[in-house]
Design an enzyme around this catalytic site. Structure first.
Site, PDB file in Angstrom:
ATOM      1  CB  CYS A  19      -5.331  -1.319  -1.896  1.00  0.00           C
ATOM      2  SG  CYS A  19      -6.624  -0.656  -0.841  1.00  0.00           S
ATOM      3  CB  CYS A  38      -8.597  -4.916  -3.411  1.00  0.00           C
ATOM      4  SG  CYS A  38      -7.517  -3.522  -3.063  1.00  0.00           S
ATOM      5  CB  CYS A  40     -10.728  -3.059   0.694  1.00  0.00           C
ATOM      6  SG  CYS A  40     -10.155  -2.309  -0.852  1.00  0.00           S
ATOM      7  CD  GLU A  99      -1.614   4.640   4.615  1.00  0.00           C
ATOM      8  OE1 GLU A  99      -1.167   5.494   5.404  1.00  0.00           O
ATOM      9  OE2 GLU A  99      -2.264   3.637   4.980  1.00  0.00           O
ATOM     10  CG  ASN A 133      -0.451  -0.225   2.511  1.00  0.00           C
ATOM     11  OD1 ASN A 133       0.598  -0.840   2.671  1.00  0.00           O
ATOM     12  ND2 ASN A 133      -1.120   0.273   3.518  1.00  0.00           N
ATOM     13  CD  GLU A 136      -5.346  -6.081  -1.439  1.00  0.00           C
ATOM     14  OE1 GLU A 136      -4.845  -4.951  -1.302  1.00  0.00           O
ATOM     15  OE2 GLU A 136      -6.100  -6.597  -0.589  1.00  0.00           O
TER      16      GLU A 136
HETATM   17  N1  THU Z   1      -5.332  -1.688   2.492  1.00  0.00           N
HETATM   18  C1  THU Z   1      -4.788  -2.435   1.481  1.00  0.00           C
HETATM   19  O1  THU Z   1      -3.677  -2.152   1.010  1.00  0.00           O
HETATM   20  N2  THU Z   1      -5.510  -3.476   1.008  1.00  0.00           N
HETATM   21  C2  THU Z   1      -6.728  -3.854   1.486  1.00  0.00           C
HETATM   22  O2  THU Z   1      -7.355  -4.746   0.918  1.00  0.00           O
HETATM   23  C3  THU Z   1      -7.264  -3.228   2.675  1.00  0.00           C
HETATM   24  C4  THU Z   1      -6.628  -1.949   3.073  1.00  0.00           C
HETATM   25  C5  THU Z   1      -4.578  -0.533   2.993  1.00  0.00           C
HETATM   26  C6  THU Z   1      -5.179   0.794   2.629  1.00  0.00           C
HETATM   27  C7  THU Z   1      -4.616   1.692   3.709  1.00  0.00           C
HETATM   28  O3  THU Z   1      -3.326   2.169   3.278  1.00  0.00           O
HETATM   29  C8  THU Z   1      -4.431   0.774   4.907  1.00  0.00           C
HETATM   30  O4  THU Z   1      -4.516  -0.553   4.404  1.00  0.00           O
HETATM   31  C9  THU Z   1      -5.470   0.954   5.978  1.00  0.00           C
HETATM   32  O5  THU Z   1      -6.753   0.877   5.459  1.00  0.00           O
END
Ligand code: THU
Length: 147
Positions: free
Chosen positions: A53, A98, A95, A44, A42, A55
């Site tokens: 994300c 994704c 999520c 940010e 991920n 994925e």
């Molecule tokens: N996140 C992912 O990278 N993949 C997911 O399927 C769920 C959430 C990340 C997004 C964010 O940077 C952190 O997890 C908290 O939500």
């Protein structure tokens, strides 16, 4: 590659996450039908809603490396990435956004995709498929009736 090896790749990728706002590092490893592996984490942003994300990061690399239609298996792991190894007890499932991105690959490939949802420490693993966690999903096939 064994399940544990693919999960280890996802856990390792999580250590390269840029997650200063949530403090939650996620890594993803994608295996192709030919055994190639790509990873992502991920990423940010100070504008929170623009975060990427793990994925979707890995799927982008998969498209460049071998094509979305060759995606076979995906491992995801998340937790505390501040130490030498990813930590955390609860499995991380993709999520909603994704899941939609993984479904695109499944529809292109014409087959289901296995998802290994692992905890940060890699001890807890849920074996899922995209069809199981996004049933009745909308994908490229649904557009076939368009003009
Ligand atoms: N996140 C992912 O990278 N993949 C997911 O399927 C769920 C959430 C990340 C997004 C964010 O940077 C952190 O997890 C908290 O939500």
């Amino acid at each position: 590659m064994t399940e544990q090896e693919l999960i280890a790749r996802a856990r390792g990728a999580a250590l390269k996450a840029y997650a200063p706002y949530s403090g939650f590092s996620v890594g993803c490893a994608i295996e192709s039908v030919d055994g190639e592996i790509v990873t992502g984490a991920n990423l940010e942003n100070a504008c929170y809603r623009l975060g990427l994300c793990a994925e979707q990061s890995a799927l982008t690399t998969a498209q460049h490396a071998f094509g979305l239609d060759k995606v076979k298996r995906i491992a995801v792991a998340g937790g505390d990435g501040s130490g030498d190894a990813l930590a955390g007890a609860a499995p991380v499932t993709p999520c909603g956004g994704c899941r939609q991105a993984i479904l695109e690959a499944a529809h292109l490939a014409g087959r289901d995709i296995v998802i290994l949802a692992a905890s940060g420490d890699g001890e807890a693993v849920e074996r899922l498929t995209i069809e199981a966690i996004l049933p009745h999903g909308f994908g490229p096939k649904n557009l076939e009736d368009g003009a």
